[in-house]
Design a protein around this motif. Structure first.
Motif, mmCIF file in Angstrom:
data_model
loop_
_atom_site.group_PDB
_atom_site.id
_atom_site.type_symbol
_atom_site.label_atom_id
_atom_site.label_comp_id
_atom_site.label_asym_id
_atom_site.label_seq_id
_atom_site.Cartn_x
_atom_site.Cartn_y
_atom_site.Cartn_z
ATOM 1 N N ALA A 159 0.823 -1.209 0.000
ATOM 2 C CA ALA A 159 0.000 0.000 0.000
ATOM 3 C C ALA A 159 0.856 1.256 0.000
ATOM 4 C CB ALA A 159 -0.924 -0.005 1.214
ATOM 5 N N THR A 160 0.387 2.265 -0.693
ATOM 6 C CA THR A 160 1.067 3.555 -0.731
ATOM 7 C C THR A 160 0.271 4.654 -0.042
ATOM 8 O OG1 THR A 160 0.060 4.026 -2.892
ATOM 9 C CG2 THR A 160 2.250 3.000 -2.890
ATOM 10 N N GLY A 161 -0.977 4.374 0.342
ATOM 11 C CA GLY A 161 -1.825 5.385 0.967
ATOM 12 C C GLY A 161 -1.420 5.667 2.399
ATOM 13 N N GLU A 162 -1.767 6.867 2.860
ATOM 14 C CA GLU A 162 -1.544 7.208 4.267
ATOM 15 C C GLU A 162 -2.424 6.367 5.178
ATOM 16 O OE1 GLU A 162 -1.192 11.802 4.648
ATOM 17 O OE2 GLU A 162 -2.229 11.389 2.729
ATOM 18 N N ILE A 163 -3.569 5.942 4.647
ATOM 19 C CA ILE A 163 -4.510 5.099 5.379
ATOM 20 C C ILE A 163 -4.662 3.784 4.616
ATOM 21 C CG2 ILE A 163 -6.852 4.899 6.301
ATOM 22 C CD1 ILE A 163 -5.168 7.113 7.598
ATOM 23 N N VAL A 164 -4.722 2.685 5.379
ATOM 24 C CA VAL A 164 -4.990 1.374 4.796
ATOM 25 C C VAL A 164 -6.383 0.952 5.235
ATOM 26 C CG1 VAL A 164 -4.319 -1.056 4.724
ATOM 27 C CG2 VAL A 164 -2.558 0.719 4.782
ATOM 28 N N PRO A 180 -4.325 4.010 10.147
ATOM 29 C CA PRO A 180 -3.169 4.780 9.688
ATOM 30 C C PRO A 180 -2.035 3.806 9.370
ATOM 31 C CG PRO A 180 -4.098 5.733 11.694
ATOM 32 C CD PRO A 180 -4.757 4.409 11.506
ATOM 33 N N ALA A 181 -1.389 3.991 8.241
ATOM 34 C CA ALA A 181 -0.335 3.056 7.831
ATOM 35 C C ALA A 181 0.783 3.003 8.868
ATOM 36 C CB ALA A 181 0.211 3.455 6.466
ATOM 37 N N TRP A 182 1.102 4.155 9.465
ATOM 38 C CA TRP A 182 2.183 4.165 10.452
ATOM 39 C C TRP A 182 1.813 3.355 11.693
ATOM 40 C CZ3 TRP A 182 2.136 5.571 15.523
ATOM 41 C CH2 TRP A 182 1.043 6.306 15.979
ATOM 42 N N LEU A 183 0.536 3.421 12.089
ATOM 43 C CA LEU A 183 0.100 2.695 13.284
ATOM 44 C C LEU A 183 0.103 1.194 13.034
ATOM 45 C CD1 LEU A 183 -1.022 2.997 16.167
ATOM 46 C CD2 LEU A 183 -3.316 3.068 15.177
ATOM 47 N N LEU A 184 -0.286 0.800 11.826
ATOM 48 C CA LEU A 184 -0.265 -0.614 11.477
ATOM 49 C C LEU A 184 1.160 -1.154 11.524
ATOM 50 C CD1 LEU A 184 -2.530 -2.568 10.760
ATOM 51 C CD2 LEU A 184 -2.092 -2.114 8.349
ATOM 52 N N ALA A 215 -0.762 -0.295 21.126
ATOM 53 C CA ALA A 215 -0.017 0.744 20.400
ATOM 54 C C ALA A 215 -0.602 2.134 20.611
ATOM 55 C CB ALA A 215 0.018 0.419 18.908
ATOM 56 N N GLY A 216 -1.726 2.238 21.335
ATOM 57 C CA GLY A 216 -2.310 3.542 21.657
ATOM 58 C C GLY A 216 -3.480 3.957 20.794
ATOM 59 N N ALA A 217 -4.057 3.032 20.021
ATOM 60 C CA ALA A 217 -5.131 3.384 19.091
ATOM 61 C C ALA A 217 -6.426 3.735 19.831
ATOM 62 C CB ALA A 217 -5.397 2.223 18.132
ATOM 63 N N VAL A 218 -7.236 4.564 19.158
ATOM 64 C CA VAL A 218 -8.613 4.860 19.559
ATOM 65 C C VAL A 218 -9.526 4.232 18.516
ATOM 66 C CG1 VAL A 218 -10.353 6.677 19.831
ATOM 67 C CG2 VAL A 218 -8.063 6.971 20.810
ATOM 68 N N PHE A 219 -10.544 3.481 18.959
ATOM 69 C CA PHE A 219 -11.435 2.769 18.047
ATOM 70 C C PHE A 219 -12.734 3.556 17.878
ATOM 71 C CE2 PHE A 219 -8.441 -0.341 19.388
ATOM 72 C CZ PHE A 219 -8.355 -1.271 18.369
ATOM 73 N N VAL A 220 -13.093 3.792 16.602
ATOM 74 C CA VAL A 220 -14.275 4.599 16.278
ATOM 75 C C VAL A 220 -15.193 3.789 15.353
ATOM 76 C CG1 VAL A 220 -15.139 6.726 15.253
ATOM 77 C CG2 VAL A 220 -12.918 6.722 16.440
#
Length: 545
Positions: free
Chosen positions: A98-103, A198-202, A227-232
């Motif tokens: 993936a190249t996107g900022e979001i996956v 977010p790709a960085w978080l993944l 890792a500190g994620a918030v789930f929405v």
């Protein structure tokens, strides 16, 4: 934007169609065969309201017998799983490409509504550490529609199935849309059929566990939490799930398969870790003790290993690389304390000698050497932190000239979030307090005390079975002594009762004798009085006689 725990309520997402996106997103569609359903997914993706210039699609072919195609969607391409197999491996292959900022991961049996990607992406523009979950409606049509019918509109294309993710929707509804859900529960609704990251978080959480063939979403949700994620969850990010999923068709069989894998990797599932004496891949608490004197460090580590929580792992930090086998005087070795500690714990699989590892457990306990926890100390500290859903407990032990000596229990998720939100010039604890909460408690109240003067104990420790046998024998001896005393007391009472009966009989006999004597005396007295009266009458009647 700093979010406290999972309360994303302060975020105000724009109305659909009333904002200007700027972030790129890669939609990853893992698939094994099933081109007919996949075409419906791709057709729906070709009609998304999110700008096409910011969106690309990767279909990951997980070893399909007939190679898959992605020609129904602009900016679509196919990559193939090169290592391992299964959905986790396919998702990871897509994330790597993936190249996107979001996956955004979307299963190949999902038909998203036109606003699906936009609804999820509007949240990612507000904060960089959100995991957004789509909303799933289930359908099981007797005949699949054509891709052209899908591109014409999906709102009323399928019949609604009676099946739903009732348990997930109940968790969401009962916790104000997941905003008040505790950290140990929040990731449970991460089912993965439609979710964006977010790709960085993944990457930060390690990506997918490609050794798993099922339950990979459950395990990933746990690590995203750490890792500190918030789930929405977003009910406006709707999508059709075409067909009844395995979780609904074969729930018992699926749970039987998943339970041992989940138990090993997700410490929050406490009900799966009820077997006494077991150790697990991911501990519940990672304890860290700095190497000090042999006695002090051993006392602390021994106390932690004896915790009522079975899944505690201990790391002893020290310059272990400095230990060599060069010639030395064994008793005057400058590294003697370190060498003794290595000899003590080197072969205990629950103890790690080295630097503290990257946190994978939900809790980390830092404890100075020389302080011994009671068996329930760690469990009580964790229970307190869970009850408040706090970020850290500072456990005050004593005051010293250098300041307060303290232990510290940290929530991994809170520490991770504070670490990537901190700004230059800020103190980590201030950020930690802001995003989760920090509290001071008294160590003595939780059973943390200085080690005994003589440690280790000079006497050989009594094995548990022997200790129980001795305790049982002592209790039996006490019971026998008490029984003998009660029997003696009963015998004494019986003797006293017999004596009482004899005394009673004797007194009865005396009383009867006195009664008869009284009657006799009364009769004699009556005769005497009568005789005197007769003589008196005679003297009066016949004087001189």
């Amino acid at each position: 934007m700093r979010i406290r725990r999972n309360d994303f309520g302060r975020l105000k997402p724009p109305e659909l169609g009333a904002w200007e996106p700027s972030m790129t997103v890669t939609v990853v569609v893992p698939a094994h065969g099933g081109q007919e359903k996949l075409d419906l997914t791709l057709a729906a993706l070709s009609k998304q309201t999110y700008p096409a210039r910011l969106l690309d699609v990767i279909v990951v072919d997980d070893g399909s017998p007939v190679p898959l195609r992605a020609d129904l969607v602009p900016n679509g391409r196919v990559v193939r799983v090169r290592e391992s197999w299964g959905r986790a491996a396919a998702v990871q292959a897509g994330a790597d490409a993936a190249t996107g900022e979001i996956v955004l991961v979307l299963d190949a049996d999902m038909v998203p509504w036109p606003e699906h990607v936009e609804a999820q992406m509007r949240w990612h523009h507000l904060a960089s550490y959100l995991v957004v979950l789509g909303w799933i409606d289930f359908t099981d049509p007797p005949v699949l529609p054509s891709p052209s019918e899908v591109t014409a509109g999906v709102a009323n294309l399928f019949p609604m199935s009676p099946h739903r993710h009732d348990w997930a929707e109940e968790i969401i509804a009962s916790h104000e849309g997941l905003r008040t859900a505790p950290s140990s529960l929040v990731s449970r609704v991460h089912v993965g059929a439609t979710a964006s990251y977010p790709a960085w978080l993944l990457r930060a959480c390690g990506g997918m566990d490609t050794t798993l063939k099922l339950a990979e979403d459950t395990e990933l949700g746990y690590r995203l939490t750490q890792a500190g994620a918030v789930f929405v969850p977003d009910p406006e990010a709707r999508a059709w799930h075409v067909g009844v999923p395995t979780a609904m068709r074969s729930f018992a069989e699926l749970k039987r398969y998943n339970d041992p894998f989940v138990a090993d990797r997700v410490p929050y599932r406490r009900y799966l870790r009820t077997d006494r004496g077991r150790q697990w891949l991911v501990p519940y608490v990672e304890a860290v003790v700095e190497a000090g004197s042999y006695e002090d460090t051993r006392a602390t580590v021994d106390g932690l290993l004896a915790s009522s929580l079975p899944d505690v792992r201990v790391t002893v930090e020290g310059p272990w690389e400095s230990l060599t086998d060069s010639r030395r005087s064994p008793l005057s070795d400058p590294l003697l304390e370190l060498r003794l500690l290595r000899a003590q714990f080197e072969h205990d699989p629950r103890v790690r000698l080295g630097p503290a590892p990257e946190p994978v457990a939900p809790f980390r306990l830092l404890c100075p050497p020389g302080w011994m926890p009671e068996p329930t100390t760690v469990e009580r500290l964790v229970g307190h932190l869970e009850a408040t859903d706090g970020g850290a407990l500072c456990v005050a032990l004593e005051e010293s000239p250098e300041g307060v000596v303290c232990a510290r229990l940290e929530r991994t998720a809170a520490l991770a979030r504070a670490s990537f939100l901190i700004k230059e010039g800020e103190h980590l604890d201030d950020v930690l307090d802001e995003v989760f909460g920090l509290e001071w408690v008294d160590g003595a109240a939780f059973g943390l005390a200085r080690r005994p003067r003589l440690y280790p104990p000079r006497r050989r420790p009594v094995p548990e079975h022997e200790r129980l046998a001795r305790q049982r024998d002592k209790e039996l001896d006490t019971l026998r002594e008490r029984t003998a005393a009660l029997r003696a007391e009963v015998a004494q009472l019986r003797r006293e009762a017999a004596k009482g009966r004899r005394d009673t009989a004797r007194w009865k006999e005396k009383a009867e004798h006195w009664r008869r004597e009284a009657v006799r005396l009364a009769r004699e007295q009556d005769r005497t009085v009568l005789d005197k009266a007769v003589r008196r009458m005679r003297n009066l009647t016949f004087p001189g006689r």
